[in-house]
Write an enzyme that holds these catalytic residues in place. Sequence first.
Site, PDB file in Angstrom:
ATOM      1  N   LYS A   1      -0.529  -1.284  -4.636  1.00 15.55           N
ATOM      2  CA  LYS A   1      -1.450  -0.157  -4.780  1.00 15.55           C
ATOM      3  C   LYS A   1      -0.603   1.083  -4.918  1.00 15.55           C
ATOM      4  O   LYS A   1       0.045   1.518  -3.962  1.00 15.55           O
ATOM      5  CB  LYS A   1      -2.345  -0.061  -3.537  1.00 15.55           C
ATOM      6  CG  LYS A   1      -3.274   1.149  -3.507  1.00 15.55           C
ATOM      7  CD  LYS A   1      -4.073   1.141  -2.196  1.00 15.55           C
ATOM      8  CE  LYS A   1      -4.982   2.352  -2.078  1.00 15.55           C
ATOM      9  NZ  LYS A   1      -4.259   3.634  -1.999  1.00 15.55           N
TER      10      LYS A   1
ATOM     11  N   TYR B   1       0.863  -1.190   0.000  1.00  9.74           N
ATOM     12  CA  TYR B   1       0.000   0.000   0.000  1.00  9.74           C
ATOM     13  C   TYR B   1       0.892   1.229   0.000  1.00  9.74           C
ATOM     14  O   TYR B   1       1.425   1.613   1.039  1.00  9.74           O
ATOM     15  CB  TYR B   1      -0.855  -0.065   1.259  1.00  9.74           C
ATOM     16  CG  TYR B   1      -2.005   0.907   1.401  1.00  9.74           C
ATOM     17  CD1 TYR B   1      -2.312   1.854   0.443  1.00  9.74           C
ATOM     18  CD2 TYR B   1      -2.811   0.852   2.532  1.00  9.74           C
ATOM     19  CE1 TYR B   1      -3.384   2.712   0.612  1.00  9.74           C
ATOM     20  CE2 TYR B   1      -3.883   1.699   2.707  1.00  9.74           C
ATOM     21  CZ  TYR B   1      -4.161   2.633   1.742  1.00  9.74           C
ATOM     22  OH  TYR B   1      -5.226   3.481   1.925  1.00  9.74           O
TER      23      TYR B   1
END
Lengths: 298, 298
Positions: free
Chosen positions: B160, B132
């Site tokens: 991500k 992330y």
Amino acid sequence: MMFTGRSAFPLTPIKDDAVDETAFARLVERLAAENVDSVTALGSTGSYAYLSTRERARVTELAVEHAQHVPVLVGVGALRTSDVMTHVENAQRAGASGLLLAPMSYQPLTEDEVYSLFRTVTQNASAPVVVYDNPGTTRFTFSTELYGRIAALPGIASIKIPAVSGELHQARTRIDEIRAVIPEHVTIGVSGDPTAVTGMLAGCDAWYSVLAGTLPRAAKRIIGPALAGHAAEAVAESQRLAPLWGLFTDHGSLRVVAAIAEHLRLTDHPNLPAPLRGLPPTARHHLREAIEKLALLP
Amino acid sequence: MMFTGRSAFPLTPIKDDAVDETAFARLVERLAAENVDSVTALGSTGSYAYLSTRERARVTELAVEHAQHVPVLVGVGALRTSDVMTHVENAQRAGASGLLLAPMSYQPLTEDEVYSLFRTVTQNASAPVVVYDNPGTTRFTFSTELYGRIAALPGIASIKIPAVSGELHQARTRIDEIRAVIPEHVTIGVSGDPTAVTGMLAGCDAWYSVLAGTLPRAAKRIIGPALAGHAAEAVAESQRLAPLWGLFTDHGSLRVVAAIAEHLRLTDHPNLPAPLRGLPPTARHHLREAIEKLALLP
């Protein structure tokens, strides 16, 4: 004078993912024996952001117990206001003399959100509050105007400002600018050890000091002359520590003082909470050289 | 395909300083009914950083229960590695299909520290991990090389990435650059809703979407055409939402979707954890106009 002079920020040594209470108590006792003006437990250097509510309450109790006659300020910052209030209550119950509050952020905060945080805390706390402006860790930058709004809240005692310019005239301009918007009873404390001497000579009342938390005598050799008006001596002493300041700048002051504490056997190795790691090997080598060259004793 | 398509990030509504479990369950049920490709609970939009371990465990259980057939990814980030591992264990026990891990920071982290965090988690977790990268909240910026080192760890399923350029050629260059250093089985998911359409057209596999967590149909009208190769239609639909994207940029996507959820009576008002506050009144007025003009229904 609790919010003036040399405030020492001790490490909270971590050993096997728990607070090393023995080492912490010893660190605080050393600071008390050196007659620092205050001990600030659970500052950024005390890794408050990484500890559980229970750990923080315990560290606070230990700090108050072992600091004896020296007033203890305690970091109460958290991402959520209700957690901040829990830390405030625990700090006050343990006998903290003051509260250090940084606007920790995950989502970037607005000025109104930060103001409302300080308003909530000062309305509900009985102990005086130090505004902790540390954009390198909180990623919130106070405007001078916001200093003014917050400093006007009853219960605000001091502002811990980030590093000032190393150039005296510029630092003085900045301090005067802040002084103009805050009440007279609110003190200004400088942080950013490498240029702290300039901050003190520019009129700051306090040095919120990472260095003093681990090497209180080294810090005294700078702030002592600065407060006595011996500017040249203070500057020379700070300049002597240039190798140390270089490491602070390159690796973050926390990693450097953590390594100093290990080297001087004040704590075990490692002493930081994962994922934080200590200094890389090359920097550790430079640090050892600096410690010997500068005769930095515990 | 769990790490492709439209991953919807629901809010975790907060009411009286506690998780509004009823509202959260309803949000997740809506997403499941809309057949999103995955639900990511406790993302930044799900305020994971503000919640206690117990609250996070409960939200995870509710998400898995109410998402039914839709796989649930769960944010497990924390400042301290041992807390991350606690969240990992709770997420796995509740039946999470994947783990979203952001390198949250207070002290700025080094690349080696972040690598060691991902290594520790992937070595000990059984569920696949999404890297992330969200520098706006974690304040850590991954280098492309670090993407490569981490993506090579067994157990990494997806990355991500932050917002890409709104210019297609530039976005494609960036995606190709990342693709070149990561294994083929690791998907790339774009975030930053205002330019997500460009990311999808530039070859991203997934859209980790704030918008989809509250307005899954509006997100589908962009990603549907994008994945079907109807670029012009996808771009036009994203451009139609420009008033919304403007508010995202000015106030942060979280505050905007929180206000949308309030306006559409999906949650009570307010629904964010203090010190976060909702949109200021003027922005709220603009948002109401946009919701009506764009016919954004729940």
